[in-house]
Scaffold this active site. Structure first.
Site, short mmCIF file in Angstrom:
data_model
loop_
_atom_site.label_atom_id
_atom_site.label_comp_id
_atom_site.label_asym_id
_atom_site.label_seq_id
_atom_site.Cartn_x
_atom_site.Cartn_y
_atom_site.Cartn_z
N CYS A 19 0.81 -1.23 0.00
CA CYS A 19 0.00 0.00 0.00
C CYS A 19 0.84 1.27 0.00
O CYS A 19 0.56 2.21 -0.75
CB CYS A 19 -0.96 -0.01 1.18
SG CYS A 19 -0.23 -0.62 2.69
N HIS B 46 -2.87 5.97 4.95
CA HIS B 46 -1.44 6.04 5.19
C HIS B 46 -0.91 7.41 4.77
O HIS B 46 -1.29 7.93 3.72
CB HIS B 46 -0.69 4.99 4.35
CG HIS B 46 -0.78 3.60 4.89
ND1 HIS B 46 -1.43 3.25 6.04
CD2 HIS B 46 -0.25 2.44 4.40
CE1 HIS B 46 -1.31 1.95 6.24
NE2 HIS B 46 -0.60 1.43 5.26
N ARG C 221 4.08 2.86 12.38
CA ARG C 221 2.62 2.72 12.57
C ARG C 221 2.15 3.82 13.50
O ARG C 221 2.74 4.04 14.57
CB ARG C 221 2.33 1.35 13.20
CG ARG C 221 0.85 1.05 13.34
CD ARG C 221 0.19 0.57 12.08
NE ARG C 221 0.72 -0.69 11.63
CZ ARG C 221 0.69 -1.10 10.35
NH1 ARG C 221 0.15 -0.33 9.43
NH2 ARG C 221 1.19 -2.26 10.00
#
Ligand code: HSE
Length: 372
Positions: free
Chosen positions: A135, A275, A268
């Site tokens: 991603c 994101h 994270r």
């Protein structure tokens, strides 16, 4: 019509894929079958508008009747079923959201706004395995697509701020449970406007460190915290997520684009499904900010340039403003003090849409058109 079998359609990425396919009416141009690992023989849920019963996702004969199989079931499923289908000589197309086959020589990582020529060539060569990219890689390449098209990029450092969704549905739930635990631990003190903020902070920290704090999935607190490591430890100081940056980017860019160096740290953070990445970009020659902004804006139809002001950035360059949309926002573009060809940028994209389901939806559509 092409017979298309869907596996893992009920999971998070699979559900986003089905939603997108329904809104684009993609199901009208294919004959769908839905496979399951746990509910064989049950009725297909009404929202799928398919009157057949659910088929066994491990039944190789049943799977082999499909022209195309689309799986969002995960890497373990792929590792088990894909070789078995290949072994019996199945000639269909395998479209996969999981990472296990990405770097195989006979698999293409799909991101068609960028590598549609490579997709056409691979199809001509008889490639039948099509895999969605990581991603962060897909989102970054789409954000700087305009610079790539101009062959302007020497290297990119990507420092990521990755959402809980990238770790899975259970992790998203756990993040919210963690937030709730932290709030509950300080609730009474928060209700009292005279309470001391340092005492509140102490309560929150105690809650984070308590045995009962919900962290089965993340292992450590994410709410009120961050986690500076994503995916496996490659034992060379780099995480597997960081390794993917350069390896996958260049696999996507091969056939038609110059390779670029990509590296950075993956972190994270407590956002839900979008994101973010802070990029430092070294260009091959000197440009001014206006030229860089123009190239970026011309990249593709999803990229949206956010002016580098406080107001625009805090409102429009955030996970909460982008989630649920196909927009790839990019802003904070500035020539850095280091050199005339080194720029900063900050980009955000929905990890479940362009980061996962959308490239899969689009390759399926491409394959159906080609197989007509
Ligand atoms: N590996 C990514 C993450 C998501 O953990 O955020 C999948 O591409």
């Amino acid at each position: 019509m092409q017979k298309v079998g869907f596996v893992g359609w009920r999971g998070m990425v699979g559900s986003v894929l089905v939603e997108r396919m329904q809104s684009e009416k993609d199901f009208d141009s294919l004959e769908s079958s839905f496979f399951t690992t746990s509910q064989v023989g049950q009725k297909t849920p009404p929202y799928l508008k398919n009157n057949d019963l659910l088929l066994d996702a491990f039944d190789i004969n049943e799977l082999s009747r499909m022209n195309i199989i689309v799986t969002c079931q995960g890497g373990d499923y792929t590792k088990k079923v894909y070789p078995e289908l290949k072994k019996i000589g199945w000639q269909g197309h395998w479209v996969d959201a999981a990472s296990s086959l990405r770097m195989d020589d006979d698999a293409l990582i799909v991101l068609d706004p960028i590598n549609h020529i490579a997709i056409d060539e691979a199809y001509q060569r008889g490639i039948k395995t099509w895999v969605g990219g990581n991603c962060t890689v897909s989102l970054m390449l789409l954000a700087i697509h305009g610079l790539i098209k101009e062959n302007a990029v020497d290297w990119v450092s990507s420092m990521t701020y990755q959402a809980a969704s990238g770790a899975g549905a259970q992790n998203m739930r756990e993040l919210l449970e963690q937030m709730g635990s932290l709030y509950n631990s300080a609730r009474e003190m928060l209700d009292d406007p005279r309470s001391n903020i340092l005492a509140i902070d102490q309560k929150v920290l105690e809650s984070m460190h308590s045995k009962s704090f919900p962290k089965d999935n993340f292992v450590v607190p994410l709410a009120g915290n961050l986690i500076p490591w994503i995916d496996q430890d490659l034992n060379n100081g780099q995480s597997r997520e960081e390794w993917k940056g350069q390896a996958e980017s260049n696999k996507i860019l091969q056939n038609g684009h110059d390779s670029i160096k990509v590296d950075g740290l993956c972190v994270r953070v407590g956002s839900m499904r979008s994101h973010s990445q802070a990029l430092t970009i070294k260009l091959k020659k000197d440009y001014d900010v206006k030229q860089v902004e123009k190239m970026i804006t011309d990249g593709n139809e999803w990229v949206k340039l956010i002016p580098n002001t406080r107001e625009n950035s805090i409102h429009d360059l955030t996970p909460s403003s982008v989630s649920g949309t196909l927009e790839i926002v990019i802003g904070r573009i500035r020539q850095l003090n280091f050199d005339k060809n080194i720029f900063s940028a900050f980009t955000v994209g929905d990890q479940l849409l362009w980061g996962a389901a959308e490239p899969i939806r689009r390759i399926l559509k491409i394959l159906i058109q080609k197989e007509r």
